[in-house]
Design an enzyme around this catalytic site. Structure first.
Site, PDB file in Angstrom:
ATOM      1  N   CYS A  79       0.861  -1.172   0.023  1.00  0.00           N
ATOM      2  CA  CYS A  79       0.096  -0.011  -0.019  1.00  0.00           C
ATOM      3  C   CYS A  79       0.782   1.402   0.075  1.00  0.00           C
ATOM      4  O   CYS A  79       1.955   1.239   0.535  1.00  0.00           O
ATOM      5  CB  CYS A  79      -0.884  -0.059   1.271  1.00  0.00           C
ATOM      6  N   CYS A  83      -1.815   3.989   7.210  1.00  0.00           N
ATOM      7  CA  CYS A  83      -2.736   4.160   8.272  1.00  0.00           C
ATOM      8  C   CYS A  83      -2.357   3.626   9.482  1.00  0.00           C
ATOM      9  O   CYS A  83      -1.626   2.331   9.543  1.00  0.00           O
ATOM     10  CB  CYS A  83      -3.988   3.714   7.760  1.00  0.00           C
ATOM     11  N   CYS A  86      -3.983   0.267  10.593  1.00  0.00           N
ATOM     12  CA  CYS A  86      -3.997  -0.833   9.471  1.00  0.00           C
ATOM     13  C   CYS A  86      -3.954  -2.447   9.983  1.00  0.00           C
ATOM     14  O   CYS A  86      -3.047  -2.498  10.585  1.00  0.00           O
ATOM     15  CB  CYS A  86      -3.113  -0.711   8.126  1.00  0.00           C
TER      16      CYS A  86
END
Ligand code: SF4
Length: 357
Positions: A79, A83, A86
Site C-alpha cells: 500500500c 494508516c 491498518c
C-alpha cells in the site's frame, strides 16, 4: 336343458374372469404412478441425506458445509498509505500470477460464490490497476458473478481505468475517515501534498459518469470519533456508508512482530455508539462494531488462504489452490450467522440497485 347349461356355465365363468381382468387393468396406471413417484422421492431423500452425512462426516461440528457466498480477496498487501491502525499490513510483496488467481476464483464460483470483493493493501498499485481490472472483467464476463466490488484508498484510480473496466464493476468502496485533511494526515491516510478528500470527490464523479455504485468506508478511531460528518456524507450520497470500530489484530497492528501498533487509535464501545448516535439520520449507514466485524468476513490472503480471526489474530488455512475450497473453508473461522446478522447479504448488484446517478 342340460345341453344349454353345459354351454352357458363355462361362458359365465369366462365372463367373470374377464371382468376381474378388466378391473386389474384399470388399476394398473394408478399403481405404476404411485410406485414410480414413491421410489423417486425415496431416492431424492436418500441422496440429500447422504450429502448431509458426507458433509457432517468431513467436519462433525457442522451439519452443512459453509458456502462462500461473499468472499474478500486481499490479493496484495502492498500500500502507498500508512494508516496507523491498518490491520492488513505489507508483510509480503507476493501477488499470484493472473492465471492462478483466475483459477482460484473459478473454484470459488463452483463452490457457490456470488459476490467477490477485491481488497488489499491497495488494489490499484499492482500493474497500475491492470491486474485488478482484468480480475473484475473475468469475474463479470466469464464467471457471471452477480456482484463484483473493490475497496480502495482511491489515490491511484484513473479515469482511463473506468473507461476500460467500469462497466464490469458493481461497487467501488473508497476509504475515508475524516473530512478534515489534518486528521487524515494524523491517521496516515495520505501521500505528500495530495488531498485525500479531493481524490474522493473526483472518484464520486467518475462513479456517476461510468455507472458504478459508490460506497464509503470509515474507520472510527481516537482521532475522528468526535467529528460530525452528516453534511459531507449527505453531499456525497453513497449507496452504503460502512462505519467500522477500529479493530486490534495481533501480528498486524498489535504485538512485537506487527508492522503497526494501533493501541493509541482504539475507542471504547460507548464512544463508538456516541458516533453512531450523532449520525443516526444517515439512512445508508451500516455500523460494524468489533464484535460484528471479527469473524463475519470470509477473507482470502495473497496466497488464497482463508484467514481465521477467531483468536484475535489471522491464522491461515491451506491455499484453496492446493486443497480446494471445501477443505480450506473448514479452517476459515467464518461465522455465517453473524455475517447474516450484520446485513452481509444485501442488494449488491448494480443492476438491482436503484441508483440516483
Ligand atoms: S489504505 Fe488501507 S491498506 Fe493502506 S495502509 Fe491504510 S488501511 Fe492499510
Amino acid at each position: 336343458m342340460q345341453r344349454a347349461a353345459f354351454f352357458w356355465e363355462p361362458l359365465k365363468l369366462l365372463s367373470k374372469k374377464l371382468n376381474f381382468f378388466l378391473f386389474i387393468l384399470k388399476l394398473l396406471p394408478f399403481w405404476c404412478w404411485h410406485n414410480i413417484w414413491g421410489k423417486k422421492n425415496t431416492v431424492v431423500g436418500a441422496r440429500s441425506t447422504w450429502a448431509r452425512r458426507r458433509t457432517a462426516n468431513a467436519n462433525p461440528e457442522r451439519e452443512a458445509a459453509v458456502i462462500p457466498t461473499s468472499v474478500n480477496y486481499h490479493f496484495t498487501r502492498q500500500c502507498n498509505y500508512k494508516c496507523g491502525f491498518c490491520f492488513h499490513t505489507a508483510k509480503t510483496s507476493f501477488v499470484l500470477p493472473l492465471e492462478e488467481a483466475k483459477r482460484g476464483l473459478s473454484l470459488l464460483k463452483e463452490a457457490g460464490m456470488e459476490k467477490i470483493n477485491f481488497s488489499g493493501g491497495e488494489p490499484f498499485l499492482h500493474m497500475r490497476g491492470e491486474f485488478v481490472g482484468k480480475l473484475v472483467q473475468f469475474c463479470k464476463e466469464e464467471l457471471a458473478l452477480p456482484s463484483v466490488s473493490i475497496v480502495s484508498n482511491g489515490s491511484r484510480i484513473t479515469e482511463k481505468w473506468f473507461q476500460l473496466y467500469g462497466k464490469h464493476l458493481d461497487i467501488l468502496a473508497v476509504s475515508c475517515d475524516s473530512f478534515d485533511e489534518n486528521v487524515n494526515v494524523l491517521i496516515g491516510r495520505g501521500q505528500g501534498k495530495k488531498s485525500h478528500i479531493e481524490s474522493l470527490q473526483r472518484l464520486r464523479k467518475w462513479c456517476r459518469d461510468y455507472g458504478v455504485a459508490f460506497k464509503l468506508n470509515s474507520v472510527i478511531n481516537r482521532f475522528n470519533v468526535g467529528e460530525n460528518m452528516n453534511e459531507q456524507i449527505k453531499a456525497i450520497n453513497p449507496v452504503r456508508w460502512k462505519v467500522f470500530q477500529c479493530l486490534i489484530i495481533k501480528g498486524e497492528n498489535s504485538g512485537e512482530e506487527a508492522l503497526r501498533q494501533a493501541e493509541r487509535f482504539i475507542i471504547s464501545d460507548e464512544e463508538f455508539n456516541l458516533f453512531l448516535e450523532r449520525h443516526k439520520r444517515i439512512s445508508c449507514l451500516v455500523p460494524e462494531s468489533n464484535q460484528k466485524m471479527r469473524d463475519s468476513y470470509l477473507i482470502l490472503d495473497e496466497y488464497m488462504r482463508f484467514l481465521n480471526c477467531r483468536n484475535g489474530r489471522k491464522d491461515p488455512s491451506k491455499s484453496i489452490l492446493d486443497v480446494g475450497v471445501e477443505n480450506a473453508i473448514t479452517f476459515s473461522g467464518f461465522d455465517e450467522k453473524m455475517f447474516l446478522q450484520r446485513g452481509g447479504k444485501y442488494v449488491w448488484s448494480k443492476a438491482d440497485l436503484k441508483l440516483d446517478w
